[in-house]
Motif scaffolding. Structure first.
Motif: not given
Length: 589
Positions: A249-250, A262-265, A293-296
């Motif tokens: 995020a940073r 993120g969707c794949i995860m 969810f967070m990565v997406c």
């Protein structure tokens, strides 16, 4: 709040020092030291104040060998993660009050301190130090699980963590060489495409990706976490992956590739979790799913999406800890978390059952529970960005979470087939979880409900300014429809015996590639290298042996150079040598 320690003294160091001290103290004293260090650390953190949107406070700034170091950066993004890590540290101290070993307790505090230090780091060098300290302390927690399997899993875990650290170090060096700075800020340039990243940024992204358990490098998580002890797994679930989410995020907010990743995860762990028999491994796959969810959200990169990623990380640390704590309590009392060997525990472990159901409802994002507040923020951000595919995948993943973590975990552990009915199996019913575990689970369950009922307290911690209302009619109706249809699907699958049965089995993941053909290839390479070295070594020995024999022939006691020489021949040789020297001096001058 009044600063009780120098501002340049990081809250992370308080926990690290406490962890070092705890390693030399008896249980009663180290428990008190653990509580005290967590309290002092969070008070010290809150004394910095809560910056406004876009503001940051910098402490511990210094120049080290030409590098500008910022040991502490306090802004809203670092604060929300640091507060969550302190909550996790407190829950772990209480949960392990009786059952944490000396090593687990000590390394757990150091591990928490490293995660907080990495979150507060304002430069890449400071981040690297805490990054490696987190890896080193956490591997001891895996090994503390005991047994050969825990040792081997810890070694595999450590390899991944070391590779992550090496990538971060290499990226740091390259970034400094190209920019002259080691400041830790966003690496996104241009349109946010992966191709626009510099080579240094790509290496740093790989370092973060490994610890965030991206697809194909995710199996260290499912491999190691279930091998740790009941206390160790709760410790591991809180820090490493969430520290990686913070760094993403940073440094990489708005990177388009993260949406796809993120969707794949979120999607692929659903299938593995449904067929997995070990319930702690189910939760490990579920952890992977939630990280997606967070990565997406980080890939979407809007203020609302980033708030969703940070909020989801915050609540996930709590409800995932609660689920792992409930399974840890089951492990302590029954010696197993295999679904095929459990069932009927609600009759003798009612409090653990209730707390597990609260965690399950939170992770499934039921309204009035913490998961709903954060998860709907991410789906709304995907909808507002017109990412239809991502939105649909997130909805599917939300339904999958309910199936494997919301229903499967509590159903097969506490209900389903009663494995402890004395009249049927003859097994005595296990006792309720120990009191410290009940207290820790109760606190986590309270937070899950409190945040769900009073979301304004979580909203006050948001790192970015964005409008959001959790309890709108559209959010509640959409989520309830999704949950009710998922429950109906589970009931029908179980009714018609189509749900994957809980059987003792080994499920293959991509780690099979390096455990079987990879290991064969590695051992082949080792044997090949050894054979080549053997030939080279014997070749060198043969050449050196012949040279020594030749020298011995000429210069040995029986050699030609050792025999007696006439005076005339000696004088002639000396004259020749002098002549060569004179000629050399003449021509060189």
């Amino acid at each position: 709040m009044t600063q009780i320690l120098p501002a340049a003294f990081s809250p992370a160091l308080i926990l690290i020092i406490g962890g070092l001290l705890a390693g030399f103290l008896p249980r009663a004293l180290r428990n008190l030291v653990g509580l005290a260090t967590v309290v002092i650390s969070i008070v010290h953190l809150l004394a910095y104040g809560f910056p406004g949107f876009g503001e940051q406070l910098l402490f511990g700034e210094r120049t080290l060998s030409g590098l500008d170091i910022t040991m502490i950066r306090v802004d809203r993004l670092s604060m929300i993660f640091s507060i969550a890590f302190h909550i996790a540290a407190m829950l772990n101290v209480i949960y392990g009050w009786r059952h944490a070993t000396r090593l687990e307790f000590s390394m757990g505090l150091i591990y928490a301190g490293a995660a907080i230090g990495g979150t507060l780091a304002g430069d890449l060098l400071t981040l690297f130090i805490y990054w490696e300290l987190a890896a080193l302390s956490s591997v001891f927690i895996v090994w503390a699980g005991g047994g050969h399997s825990a040792f081997k899993a810890g070694m595999r875990y450590f390899v991944f963590q070391v590779v992550s650290g090496l990538c971060l170090l290499a990226g740091l060096v390259m970034h400094y060489a190209s920019t002259g700075s080691v400041a830790f800020n966003s690496f996104i340039t241009g349109s946010g495409a992966l191709a626009d990243l510099s080579p240094a940024a790509v290496l740093i992204l790989v370092a973060f990706a490994i610890k965030a358990a991206f697809p194909l490098v995710h199996t260290w998580l499912q491999d190691s976490y279930p091998k740790a002890s009941a206390v160790g797994t709760v410790l591991l679930s809180a820090f490493t992956t969430k520290m990686a989410i913070y760094t993403l995020a940073r440094g990489f907010a708005g990177l388009d590739a993260l949406i796809v990743i993120g969707c794949i995860m979120t999607a692929f762990p659903v299938f593995f979790a449904l067929i997995e028999n070990d319930l702690r491994k189910v939760l490990a796959y579920s952890l992977n799913n939630q990280l997606g969810f967070m990565v997406c959200a980080i890939g979407i990169g809007t203020p609302l999406a980033l708030n969703g990623a940070a909020s989801h990380a915050f609540v996930h640390i709590i409800y995932k800890a609660l689920l792992f704590m409930s399974m840890g309590a089951v492990l302590v009392r029954t010696g197993t978390t295999k679904a095929s060997e459990l069932g009927g525990l609600h009759k003798s472990m009612p409090w653990t059952t209730v707390f597990c159901i609260i965690g399950a409802m939170s992770i499934s994002a039921f309204p009035l529970f913490s998961g709903f507040v954060a998860k709907s923020m991410i789906t709304l951000a995907a909808s507002e960005a017109h990412l239809v595919f991502a939105y649909l995948v997130l909805l599917f993943a939300s339904a999958g979470v309910l199936e494997h973590s919301g229903i499967k975990i509590p159903f097969f552990a506490f209900f389903a087939h009663d494995q402890y009915a004395p009249s049927i199996t003859g097994k005595p019913r296990p006792a309720e979880a120990p009191a410290p575990m009940i207290i820790a689970m109760g606190l986590a369950a309270f937070l899950c409900i409190f945040i769900g009922v009073q979301p304004q307290f979580l909203m006050a911690l948001q790192p970015f300014e964005a409008e959001y209302q959790a309890y709108t009619q559209a959010h509640v109706v959409t989520q309830m429809q999704l949950l009710l249809f998922a429950i109906l699907a589970f009931a029908l699958l179980v009714k018609f015996k189509l749900y994957p049965p809980e059987l003792p089995s080994v499920n293959l993941d991509v780690d099979w590639l390096w455990r079987v053909p990879g290991r064969i290839a590695l051992m082949g390479a080792v044997r090949g290298t050894a054979a080549v070295w053997h030939k080279v070594w014997w070749g060198i020995r043969a050449v050196v042996g012949k040279s020594i024999n030749g020298l011995y022939t000429t210069h040995g006691p029986e050699g030609g150079m050792a025999r007696s020489w006439t005076v005339g021949y000696t004088a002639l040789t000396t004259a020749g040598v002098l002549g060569v020297v004179l000629l050399a001096v003449f021509f060189l001058n």
